[in-house]
Design a protein around this motif. Structure first.
Motif, PDB file in Angstrom:
ATOM      1  N   ASN A  19      47.877 -30.947  24.879  1.00 11.58           N
ATOM      2  CA  ASN A  19      48.242 -30.978  26.290  1.00 11.58           C
ATOM      3  C   ASN A  19      47.060 -30.579  27.165  1.00 11.58           C
ATOM      4  OD1 ASN A  19      50.794 -31.937  25.897  1.00 11.58           O
ATOM      5  ND2 ASN A  19      51.845 -29.995  26.244  1.00 11.58           N
ATOM      6  N   VAL A  22      45.448 -33.797  28.078  1.00 10.40           N
ATOM      7  CA  VAL A  22      46.259 -34.474  29.096  1.00 10.40           C
ATOM      8  C   VAL A  22      46.031 -33.832  30.460  1.00 10.40           C
ATOM      9  CG1 VAL A  22      48.589 -35.101  29.813  1.00 10.40           C
ATOM     10  CG2 VAL A  22      48.004 -35.109  27.391  1.00 10.40           C
ATOM     11  N   ALA A  23      46.022 -32.508  30.502  1.00 12.71           N
ATOM     12  CA  ALA A  23      45.786 -31.812  31.767  1.00 12.71           C
ATOM     13  C   ALA A  23      44.427 -32.171  32.349  1.00 12.71           C
ATOM     14  CB  ALA A  23      45.904 -30.299  31.559  1.00 12.71           C
ATOM     15  N   LEU A  27      45.261 -33.931  35.881  1.00 15.16           N
ATOM     16  CA  LEU A  27      45.256 -33.033  37.035  1.00 15.16           C
ATOM     17  C   LEU A  27      44.065 -33.289  37.953  1.00 15.16           C
ATOM     18  CD1 LEU A  27      46.297 -29.671  35.336  1.00 15.16           C
ATOM     19  CD2 LEU A  27      47.757 -31.305  36.538  1.00 15.16           C
ATOM     20  N   TYR A 104      44.170 -24.161  33.322  1.00 17.35           N
ATOM     21  CA  TYR A 104      44.067 -25.173  34.378  1.00 17.35           C
ATOM     22  C   TYR A 104      44.779 -24.754  35.672  1.00 17.35           C
ATOM     23  CZ  TYR A 104      42.050 -28.679  31.240  1.00 17.35           C
ATOM     24  OH  TYR A 104      41.211 -29.372  30.402  1.00 17.35           O
ATOM     25  N   TYR A 108      46.351 -27.178  38.628  1.00 15.36           N
ATOM     26  CA  TYR A 108      47.785 -27.367  38.895  1.00 15.36           C
ATOM     27  C   TYR A 108      48.080 -27.158  40.373  1.00 15.36           C
ATOM     28  CZ  TYR A 108      49.262 -27.737  34.021  1.00 15.36           C
ATOM     29  OH  TYR A 108      49.465 -28.171  32.725  1.00 15.36           O
ATOM     30  N   SER A 116      52.833 -36.058  37.497  1.00 15.60           N
ATOM     31  CA  SER A 116      51.573 -35.740  36.822  1.00 15.60           C
ATOM     32  C   SER A 116      51.624 -34.344  36.229  1.00 15.60           C
ATOM     33  CB  SER A 116      50.405 -35.860  37.801  1.00 15.60           C
ATOM     34  OG  SER A 116      50.242 -37.185  38.250  1.00 15.60           O
ATOM     35  N   THR A 120      51.730 -33.168  31.880  1.00 19.63           N
ATOM     36  CA  THR A 120      50.856 -32.288  31.105  1.00 19.63           C
ATOM     37  C   THR A 120      51.653 -31.347  30.209  1.00 19.63           C
ATOM     38  OG1 THR A 120      50.732 -30.502  32.744  1.00 19.63           O
ATOM     39  CG2 THR A 120      49.199 -32.344  33.000  1.00 19.63           C
TER      40      THR A 120
END
Length: 234
Positions: A19, A22-23, A27, A104, A108, A116, A120
């Motif tokens: 993840n 993905v972030a 993001l 992150y 965020y 979105s 994540t």
């Protein structure tokens, strides 16, 4: 206890790195924003390999309740270990997701799109169609578990087999993952979704609980079918 620590730590690393990529891609204002699906699929494959290398000396390195169920069905895991393994996997996934959030957090806060943000944490459909989405998770997990069982029939060195699993995850992601995000793993999806529900993230929206059963039920069905097929052909 050592095996449970392995499942907890391995699933934590799996989610932190999986993840995490993905972030980084999704993001706002990250250095790898919009890097694309190939980066995500590759990152997830490498996440599995790294988690397995770290935790593989502690236990069997399942990191996935659906695969743990499959191993119990094949007799390679005692049924009494099923629930403890699954609990350890869910806890690892949740802690790993909290670490992604902490890593992150400014990004965020800089991201206003709820979809979105949720992406994540957990998977979601590209086109919302219950039957198609469920079949996607069944097919993907079927391929995952059948291939893992097949890999076990070969006498591969431990390191090579771990990279073979990484290649498998990348292949599934590239070939079958574009429909639902290829959860393949109830702990990887539901654990972080629970974290999403409770974290105080600006603009996060809801956790899409109406969809949440699909990445749980689909992988379980796919894993059971893979065991049945493997018993018939191997």
């Amino acid at each position: 206890m050592k095996e449970l620590i392995g499942e907890f730590l391995g699933t934590l690393l799996l989610v932190l790195l999986g993840n995490g990529v993905v972030a980084g891609v999704v993001l706002n204002k990250t250095k790898n924003q919009n890097a694309g699906w190939i980066v995500i699929a590759t990152g997830w494959g490498l996440a599995v390999a790294i988690a397995a290398f770290v935790a593989g000396n502690l236990g069997p390195a399942h990191f996935n309740p659906a695969f743990t169920l499959a191993m119990a069905m094949t007799g390679k895991l005692a049924w009494s270990s099923l629930v403890p393994y699954i609990i350890a996997q869910f806890l690892g996934a949740m802690v790993g997701m909290v670490l992604v959030y902490l890593m992150y957090k400014p990004h965020y806060e800089a991201t206003e799109d709820p979809a979105s943000i949720l992406g994540t944490f957990s998977t979601g459909p590209a086109i919302r169609d219950t039957t198609s989405n469920l079949l996607s998770e069944i097919f993907g997990t079927f391929v995952l578990v059948l291939a893992l069982i097949a890999f076990g029939k070969y006498d591969m060195p431990a390191g090579l087999s771990t990279f073979a699993v990484a290649a498998l995850i990348i292949s599934i992601g590239l070939s079958l993952g574009g429909t639902t995000g290829y959860a393949l793993n109830p702990a990887r999806d539901l654990g972080p979704r629970l974290v999403h529900q409770f974290l105080p993230i600006t603009h996060k929206g809801d956790s899409d609980w109406s969809y949440a059963w699909i990445p749980v039920v689909g992988p379980v069905i796919g894993a059971v079918l893979a065991v049945l097929v493997s018993n018939a052909i191997f």
